[in-house]
Design a protein around this motif. Structure first.
Motif, PDB file in Angstrom:
ATOM      1  N   SER A  54      -3.099  -2.985  -1.723  1.00  0.00           N
ATOM      2  CA  SER A  54      -3.771  -2.049  -0.828  1.00  0.00           C
ATOM      3  C   SER A  54      -2.906  -1.733   0.380  1.00  0.00           C
ATOM      4  N   GLN A  55      -3.014  -0.505   0.863  1.00  0.00           N
ATOM      5  CA  GLN A  55      -2.220  -0.085   2.010  1.00  0.00           C
ATOM      6  C   GLN A  55      -2.586  -0.888   3.257  1.00  0.00           C
ATOM      7  N   TRP A  56      -3.856  -1.273   3.403  1.00  0.00           N
ATOM      8  CA  TRP A  56      -4.243  -2.060   4.577  1.00  0.00           C
ATOM      9  C   TRP A  56      -3.592  -3.431   4.546  1.00  0.00           C
TER      10      TRP A  56
END
Length: 182
Positions: A54-56
């Motif tokens: 995930s980008q987060w």
């Protein structure tokens, strides 16, 4: 005997006929896997993308990398005995119940400086990101020569602070002999 001969004939004629694909499974015959367009040497930046992560999560890893980098100048000024005291302090904090991942930036900056002093090998930012990924239980894929063994020292030290023991194994004879000196 006659029935055996007839089944053999049926099998031979069936092998000559082409296999037909029904309309229900026609989409399977058209499937073409798409190649991944991954960079050969990943760069660490705010727009960095990792397949399957995930980008987060990547952005939180970059924040941890920035914290490690912020401590580098302070670690370079420390004497050998001050580094030992800091390592002991981190060990006491973990054994007192503090989460291992909460001291990750402090530990990684200490390991980076120890590697620079002892082996003249400084962990690069991509190696720090790889170590952060390993500490979070993810798989870090690196190419030949990118410092996988050096990267593995980061989570190795982090998890050894809890006093449960940690091991680093390599199947490469050359690396095993070279890195036994560490």
């Amino acid at each position: 005997m006659n029935s055996l001969a007839s089944t053999t004939e049926q099998n031979e004629t069936a092998a000559e006929e082409p296999l037909e694909v029904s309309s229900e499974n026609s989409h399977a015959a058209d499937f073409q896997p798409q190649p991944l367009n991954l960079p050969s040497r990943p760069r660490v930046s705010a727009g960095w993308r990792v397949p399957g992560v995930s980008q987060w999560m990547v952005s939180s890893w970059i924040k941890q990398l920035q914290a490690v980098n912020a401590l580098e100048a302070q670690r370079r000024k420390m004497t050998h005995s001050e580094m030992r005291k800091e390592a002991r302090s981190l060990q006491y904090r973990v054994r007192a119940g503090e989460a291992v991942l909460s001291i990750l930036p402090e530990t990684y900056s200490l390991v980076r400086e120890a590697g620079r002093r002892a082996m003249n090998m400084r962990h690069y930012d991509v190696q720090i990101i790889g170590g952060i990924a390993l500490a979070h239980g993810c798989i870090a894929e690196m190419q030949t020569g990118e410092g996988k063994t050096l990267t593995a020292t980061l989570p190795l030290v982090l998890h050894s602070l809890a006093g449960k023991g940690a091991h680093l194994a390599t199947v490469n004879d050359y690396l095993a002999e070279r890195d036994a000196q560490w």
